[in-house]
Design an enzyme around this catalytic site. Structure first.
Site, short mmCIF file in Angstrom:
data_model
loop_
_atom_site.label_atom_id
_atom_site.label_comp_id
_atom_site.label_asym_id
_atom_site.label_seq_id
_atom_site.Cartn_x
_atom_site.Cartn_y
_atom_site.Cartn_z
N HIS A 56 36.67 54.72 23.10
CA HIS A 56 36.08 53.79 22.12
C HIS A 56 36.12 52.37 22.65
CE1 HIS A 56 40.33 53.54 21.06
NE2 HIS A 56 40.13 52.54 20.24
N HIS A 58 37.39 49.39 21.71
CA HIS A 58 38.42 48.35 21.52
C HIS A 58 38.93 47.82 22.86
CE1 HIS A 58 39.44 49.67 17.14
NE2 HIS A 58 38.46 48.79 17.20
N ASP A 60 41.80 47.03 24.03
CA ASP A 60 42.96 47.65 24.69
C ASP A 60 42.59 49.00 25.33
OD1 ASP A 60 42.75 48.59 21.95
OD2 ASP A 60 44.73 49.51 22.17
N HIS A 61 41.31 49.38 25.25
CA HIS A 61 40.84 50.61 25.89
C HIS A 61 39.74 50.37 26.94
CE1 HIS A 61 43.08 53.24 23.05
NE2 HIS A 61 43.05 52.11 22.36
N HIS A 114 38.22 55.63 13.11
CA HIS A 114 38.90 54.44 13.67
C HIS A 114 37.82 53.43 14.09
CE1 HIS A 114 41.87 52.11 15.88
NE2 HIS A 114 41.21 52.28 17.00
N ASP A 133 42.36 56.88 19.87
CA ASP A 133 43.05 56.35 18.69
C ASP A 133 42.64 57.08 17.41
OD1 ASP A 133 44.21 54.56 20.40
OD2 ASP A 133 43.29 52.77 19.53
N HIS A 171 48.27 55.69 22.09
CA HIS A 171 49.44 54.83 21.82
C HIS A 171 50.72 55.64 21.62
CE1 HIS A 171 47.23 51.01 21.21
NE2 HIS A 171 46.24 51.82 20.84
#
Ligand code: ZN
Ligand code: FE
Length: 255
Positions: A56, A58, A60-61, A114, A133, A171
């Site tokens: 996805h 985001h 942090d990805h 999400h 996530d 995570h």
């Protein structure tokens, strides 16, 4: 030949994953949150990065997507639904698409909730799912771009995979997820046992991931929203599972 999997920490709680198809040497990073730890993992394993499998959009990805693509000439596989906000996609995938990493095949599941474009990568032959996530151990992602109904449908899709399927996620939230789960599902013996195991693992500084789909079905309150105990815990006995799920997710948001 089996698929090798190397998991490592990125920042405080993101999980980095390299997967390596032994027959061909092809190696994918599941998501690309931060360049330095991924380069370190590539160095440690001695593998050469050939693919990026993105779950996805985001930061942090995907923050390291372009630098890694440039450095290795890696092929970027990512959700077609996010083509407008994930850069440099080579293979845009949708529900049911098949992606190969060398000789290891993966099926794409669209798992909105999400984020609207979120996908998971499932390999029946390697018996593993990379859920990003969407599904965490004893938890699930926050609903940033989806309805409870969408997320419940996505989680139910993952819950239908074989019990022995290894679950990797984005995570290491398991310890705090366990304490939330125990508040709403206190009488669940499997959960009590898993919570103890998780505490012991974290005390030793070890990952609690991978989990398995079977273990999550037994211990994850968000997958157990159809159970009467969970419905009672949120005062919704007799209500549809999706309403119980929504109430649990609200409670989790409030801490
Ligand atoms: Zn995310
Ligand atoms: Fe994340």
């Amino acid at each position: 030949m089996p698929l090798l999997i190397h998991q490592f920490a990125i920042g405080s709680d993101n999980l980095g994953i390299l997967i390596h198809d032994q027959s061909t040497g092809r190696t994918a990073s599941i998501d690309a949150g931060e360049e330095a730890p991924i380069l370190q993992a590539v160095k440690e394993t001695g593998w050469t990065l050939t693919d990026l499998f993105i779950t996805h959009h985001h930061g942090d990805h995907i923050a390291a997507l372009q630098p890694l693509k440039e450095r290795f000439g890696a092929r970027v596989v990512a959700p077609a639904a996010d083509a407008h906000r994930i850069p440099a996609i080579d293979v845009a995938v949708r529900e049911g698409d098949e992606v190969q990493l060398g000789e290891t095949g993966f099926t794409i599941f669209e798992t909105p909730g999400h984020t609207s474009g979120h996908i998971a990568y499932y390999s029946a032959e390697a018996k593993v799912v990379f859920a990003g996530d969407t599904l965490f151990s004893m938890g699930c992602g926050r609903l940033f771009e989806g309805t409870p109904h969408e997320m419940w449908t996505s989680l139910s899709k993952l819950a239908r995979l074989p019990d022995e399927t290894l679950l990797y996620c984005g995570h290491e939230y398991t310890l705090s997820n366990a304490s939330f789960a125990l508040r709403y599902d206190a009488g669940n013996a499997a959960l009590q046992k898993r919570a103890q195991a998780v505490e012991a693992l974290r005390a030793k500084g070890e990952f609690t991931i991978p989990s398995t789909i079977g273990l999550e079905k037994a211990t994850n309150p968000f997958l157990r929203a159809a159970e009467l105990d969970l419905a009672r815990a949120v005062g919704l006995a007799g209500h549809p599972a999706v309403e119980v799920f929504a109430a649990l997710r609200d409670a989790k948001n409030k801490g």
